[in-house]
Design an enzyme around this catalytic site. Structure first.
Site, PDB file in Angstrom:
ATOM      1  N   GLY A 161       4.396 -11.482   4.571  1.00 55.88           N
ATOM      2  CA  GLY A 161       4.841 -10.804   5.109  1.00 55.88           C
ATOM      3  C   GLY A 161       5.609  -9.377   4.641  1.00 55.88           C
ATOM      4  O   GLY A 161       6.275  -9.853   3.046  1.00 55.88           O
ATOM      5  N   CYS A 162       5.859  -8.541   4.993  1.00 59.23           N
ATOM      6  CA  CYS A 162       6.800  -7.142   4.180  1.00 59.23           C
ATOM      7  C   CYS A 162       7.947  -7.459   4.020  1.00 59.23           C
ATOM      8  O   CYS A 162       8.253  -7.409   3.038  1.00 59.23           O
ATOM      9  CB  CYS A 162       6.522  -6.352   4.748  1.00 59.23           C
ATOM     10  N   TYR A 163       8.612  -8.365   5.153  1.00 62.34           N
ATOM     11  CA  TYR A 163      10.241  -8.796   4.345  1.00 62.34           C
ATOM     12  C   TYR A 163      10.171  -8.958   3.269  1.00 62.34           C
ATOM     13  O   TYR A 163      11.808  -9.184   2.876  1.00 62.34           O
ATOM     14  CB  TYR A 163      10.957  -8.408   5.846  1.00 62.34           C
ATOM     15  N   ALA A 166       9.893  -8.249   0.358  1.00 63.78           N
ATOM     16  CA  ALA A 166      11.116  -7.199  -0.413  1.00 63.78           C
ATOM     17  C   ALA A 166      12.122  -8.040  -1.080  1.00 63.78           C
ATOM     18  O   ALA A 166      12.880  -8.074  -1.971  1.00 63.78           O
ATOM     19  CB  ALA A 166      11.863  -6.264   0.911  1.00 63.78           C
TER      20      ALA A 166
END
Length: 359
Positions: A161-163, A166
């Site tokens: 996922g994106c979170y 990061a």
């Protein structure tokens, strides 16, 4: 890295009409080693891509079709699934059985335990009946910088996922080397509105989100479990952390700030910067900023980069780690293509943007 495969990879993009699908179409269309074989999207079946997306015309216009496993298998080596959670699991076993390798952008295969997925994604579990326990075990988590060897041999990649992308880019170097306490970790993240997808959503209306910032999913956001699973893997024991996402009034980008306590309070920010630089040595998409310079989402917009900065607060022995990514590229489609490159025997950075347009 293995030498480039001479054969052009044929790519089916399933779920091409969402924001993630749009990015995939652009990246594959411009890639020197891949071609789009099939475009599937429920919204515009029967229409030509260039007709409904005049702002993103592709070299060889394609008609949008419904997903037909037999047809996909005939003309595709890989399928990238940009579908809602739960739906990917209905197609993936069929594609794999036909010999098509799968890269899944949903959360369906990010957990080794199907029971854990059902616990986290309760609504989807009620809607889609799943029994693919073995595929959950088999799937490789597609954090490209750390699992490239496994990715190169796999037929099923669960793209992060994106979170998590990061946040884990900050946590992994320090958890793997035991440099931070695993208790009391806080992950504070901000995302642009494109992370909410392309479907109508009141929270994402301009009049609702403009000139405003707000937290959401404060307790129990689904990405918490994903971050904890991978963090625990690298720590060697269970990690329980606090994750709070926020919606900010911009289209694309994520800023993640991680707070943790150093095991050795004598470490300086420069020491910690050296740790990250050594860990990500020769990784083309990881940029480490000088101490005292903090990342901005604009610096990585429209790129597959992760930009990282670090500080140490001597007053309390805490490390403060910061990263920015483009949520639609490194946080989604770009990382999928990075994994696709690895699977196809290419250098991981081929066909992916590294420099932003600025300002």
């Amino acid at each position: 890295m293995a030498k480039s495969t001479s054969k052009t990879g044929r790519i089916a993009i399933i779920g091409a009409s969402g924001y993630g699908g749009l990015q995939l179409v652009k990246l594959i269309n411009e890639h020197p080693n891949f071609e789009i074989s099939t475009l599937n999207g429920e919204r515009s079946v029967g229409k030509n891509w260039n007709e409904i997306n005049p702002f993103m015309k592709i070299l060889q216009d394609k008609k949008i079709t419904k997903s037909n496993i037999d047809e996909i298998a005939l003309d595709s080596d890989y399928a990238i699934l940009s579908l809602p959670n739960g739906l990917s699991s209905q197609l993936t076993p069929l594609l794999l059985k036909k010999g098509v390798k799968v890269l899944d952008l949903s959360a369906d295969y990010r957990f080794k335990s199907l029971d854990k997925w059902k616990e986290v994604y309760t609504k989807e579990a009620a809607k889609y009946k799943r029994y693919d326990y073995e595929l959950c075990e088999e799937a490789i988590y597609g954090f490209s910088e750390e699992f490239s060897s496994e990715i190169s041999k796999s037929r099923l990649i669960a793209c992060p996922g994106c979170y998590p992308t990061a946040s884990l880019s900050l946590l992994i170097p320090f958890l793997k080397q035991g440099l931070i306490e695993s208790e009391g970790i806080i992950v504070d993240a901000k995302s642009g509105t494109s992370g909410g997808g392309r479907n109508p959503n009141e929270q994402l209306l301009l009049s609702e989100c403009s000139e405003s910032i707000s937290p959401y999913g404060v307790i129990g956001h689904r990405h918490t479990a994903e971050i904890e699973r991978i963090a625990s893997h690298f720590a060697g024991h269970e990690v329980n952390l606090q994750f709070t996402p926020h919606l900010v009034p911009m289209v694309r980008g994520i800023l993640s700030t991680v707070y943790a306590r150093l095991r050795d309070p004598g470490l300086t920010a420069e020491d910690c910067k050296i740790v990250i630089e050594a860990f990500y040595k020769d990784q083309p998409f990881i940029d480490i900023l000088p101490v005292g310079i903090y990342p901005a989402t604009k610096w990585v917009k429209n790129t597959n980069k992760v930009m990282i900065s670090v500080e140490v607060d001597k007053r309390n022995g805490r490390i403060v780690l910061m990263s920015v990514i483009d949520n639609l590229l490194k946080g989604q489609a770009g990382q999928a293509v990075q994994n696709l490159n690895i699977m196809h025997g290419l250098e991981s950075d081929i066909g992916l943007p590294k420099i932003t347009f600025y300002p």
